[in-house]
Design an enzyme around this catalytic site. Structure first.
Site, mmCIF file in Angstrom:
data_model
loop_
_atom_site.group_PDB
_atom_site.id
_atom_site.type_symbol
_atom_site.label_atom_id
_atom_site.label_comp_id
_atom_site.label_asym_id
_atom_site.label_seq_id
_atom_site.Cartn_x
_atom_site.Cartn_y
_atom_site.Cartn_z
ATOM 1 N N ASP A 189 0.854 -1.186 0.000
ATOM 2 C CA ASP A 189 0.000 0.000 0.000
ATOM 3 C C ASP A 189 0.901 1.251 0.000
ATOM 4 O O ASP A 189 1.769 1.376 -0.869
ATOM 5 C CB ASP A 189 -0.960 -0.069 1.200
ATOM 6 C CG ASP A 189 -1.963 1.052 1.271
ATOM 7 O OD1 ASP A 189 -2.962 0.999 0.523
ATOM 8 O OD2 ASP A 189 -1.766 1.993 2.073
ATOM 9 N N TYR A 239 -1.854 11.410 2.472
ATOM 10 C CA TYR A 239 -2.761 11.755 1.369
ATOM 11 C C TYR A 239 -2.754 13.262 1.126
ATOM 12 O O TYR A 239 -2.844 13.719 -0.015
ATOM 13 C CB TYR A 239 -4.185 11.290 1.694
ATOM 14 C CG TYR A 239 -4.335 9.800 1.748
ATOM 15 C CD1 TYR A 239 -4.626 9.060 0.602
ATOM 16 C CD2 TYR A 239 -4.183 9.102 2.952
ATOM 17 C CE1 TYR A 239 -4.764 7.683 0.647
ATOM 18 C CE2 TYR A 239 -4.316 7.722 3.008
ATOM 19 C CZ TYR A 239 -4.609 7.019 1.851
ATOM 20 O OH TYR A 239 -4.734 5.654 1.898
ATOM 21 N N HIS A 297 -6.535 -6.741 -0.623
ATOM 22 C CA HIS A 297 -5.554 -5.657 -0.553
ATOM 23 C C HIS A 297 -4.423 -5.934 0.427
ATOM 24 O O HIS A 297 -3.247 -5.714 0.111
ATOM 25 C CB HIS A 297 -6.257 -4.349 -0.185
ATOM 26 C CG HIS A 297 -5.370 -3.143 -0.253
ATOM 27 N ND1 HIS A 297 -4.753 -2.739 -1.430
ATOM 28 C CD2 HIS A 297 -4.980 -2.253 0.696
ATOM 29 C CE1 HIS A 297 -4.035 -1.659 -1.194
ATOM 30 N NE2 HIS A 297 -4.142 -1.341 0.086
#
Length: 329
Positions: free
Chosen positions: A107, A237, A302
Site C-alpha cells: 500500500d 494523502y 488488498h
C-alpha cells in the site's frame, strides 16, 4: 496465544532518524530486510514476515512510519512528503550500518519503496512491492486532480484531503470497528462512496472475522490508533499534490532496482477496465518504467501480506535469495 507467539522475541527500539524519533520492531541477524506498512497499519502488519525472515537468516526491520504508532507524528501535512519519508529510511539504513537493504512495501509502503528506489537505487538491493505499481507522473495534472477526474470527489483520496474531515467521520466509530472496515475490506472497485456519504460510513463492518486474522490481532491495531490517532496517517494523502511538485525532476525516470510486484486478483481497482492494475500491467507501461521487473498475481485482496501471509513470505524469500550475500547491484 497466537498473537503472543508471533511477537515473541521481537526487539523494539526508538531511533533518532532524520530529525524525528522512529519506532522499529526487529528480529534476526543477516542481510537487512526493511518492511514498510500501509494505511491504516503499523509495524505489526508484518508480524508473520518478521518471524519468517528471521528464521531464514535475515535481519527483519519493520518501522512504524512517521505519523504512525510509536513513531513521532509531525503536525503539518507538508512534513509527510516523499522526500521526508525516504529521508527517514536512509537514516534507518545508516543507523544499522547497512549500505544496502532489501525493501518490501505494501500500500503506501509500496509507494514509499518506489520513491526510495527512484531516489537512491544505490541503497536498495531489491524491492518487493505489494498491490501498488509504479505509476508515471503526469507532466500536466496534479495527483489529486487526476484522481478527482477519474473517480470523483467521493474517492477516498479526495475525502482525505480536508484536514479534520476524515478524522471526524472515523470518530463516529470505535477504533476496532474502523480497523475492521479497512483491514477486512473486500472492496474491488476504486475506493469511493456514494454521493453525500463519508467513506467510513460506506464501508461495511464484517460480522465475522476471517480465519487469517483474529480479534486479538485487530485489537493491537485499534489500541495503538486510539493512542496516536489518524491525522499522521491521513497526512500522507494530504501531501500527494506536494509530492507531485517535488517529483518533477524525476519526470520520465525509470526504476532500475530489481523488483518483484505482487498483487491480489481481488484488490481494489485490480480489474477496472481502463484504469485498473491488471490493465496497467498488460499495457506494457509498467515494464517499460521498471525494466528489471517480475510480476506475480495471487488470489487475495488488498492486505495480502496478512491475508496470505505464508504465500507472501515465500514469495519474498524466493526473490531475495536470488541475490548473493554482500553483492551490490
Amino acid at each position: 496465544m497466537e498473537h503472543l507467539e508471533l511477537v515473541n522475541e521481537v526487539k523494539h527500539q526508538r531511533i533518532k532518524a532524520n530529525g524525528i524519533w522512529l519506532h522499529v520492531a526487529e528480529k534476526g541477524t543477516g542481510p537487512l530486510v526493511l518492511l514498510l506498512h500501509g494505511f491504516p497499519e503499523l509495524w505489526y502488519a508484518w508480524r508473520h514476515q518478521i518471524n519468517y525472515l528471521a528464521q531464514h537468516g535475515y535481519h527483519a526491520v519493520a518501522p512504524d512510519l512517521r505519523g504512525y504508532g510509536d513513531s513521532d507524528s509531525p503536525i503539518e501535512p507538508t512534513s509527510y512528503t516523499c522526500h521526508h519519508v525516504v529521508g527517514d529510511l536512509i537514516a534507518l539504513l545508516d543507523h544499522f550500518g547497512e549500505q544496502q537493504a532489501f525493501v518490501v512495501g505494501s500500500d503506501w509502503g509500496s509507494t514509499i519503496g518506489w520513491h526510495l528506489s527512484l531516489f537512491r537505487p544505490d541503497r536498495v538491493k531489491g524491492f518487493v512491492a505489494l498491490g501498488v505499481p509504479f505509476h508515471p507522473r503526469s507532466p500536466t495534472s496534479k495527483t489529486v486532480e487526476t484522481i478527482r477526474k477519474l473517480f470523483g470527489d467521493q474517492s477516498h483520496v479526495c475525502q482525505f484531503q480536508e484536514p479534520g474531515r476524515a478524522e471526524r467521520a472515523f470518530a463516529r466509530y470505535d477504533y476496532l470497528t474502523v480497523m475492521k472496515k479497512f483491514i477486512l475490506m473486500i472492496h474491488t472497485d476504486f475506493l469511493a462512496s456514494p454521493e453525500g456519504m463519508e467513506l467510513i460510513d460506506f464501508l461495511p463492518t464484517p460480522s465475522v472475522v476471517p480465519s487469517w486474522i483474529t480479534e486479538e490481532e485487530l485489537t493491537v491495531f485499534a489500541d495503538k490508533f486510539q493512542e496516536s490517532g489518524f491525522t499522521g496517517p491521513l497526512n500522507y494523502y494530504r501531501a500527494m499534490d506536494l509530492n507531485w511538485e517535488l517529483l518533477a525532476p524525476w519526470q520520465g525516470s525509470k526504476v532500475t532496482v530489481p523488483t518483484k510486484f505482487i498483487a491480489g486478483n481481488k484488490d481494489m481497482a485490480f480489474d477496472l477496465e481502463t484504469f485498473g492494475t491488471k490493465a496497467f500491467l498488460e499495457s506494457g507501461t509498467f515494464k517499460s518504467l521498471v525494466p528489471n521487473l517480475e510480476v506475480v498475481i495471487i488470489d487475495g485482496h488488498h492486505f495480502i501480506h496478512q491475508e496470505k501471509a505464508q504465500q507472501i513470505s515465500d514469495e519474498i524469500l524466493s526473490f531475495i535469495r536470488k541475490f548473493p550475500p554482500n553483492a551490490s547491484i
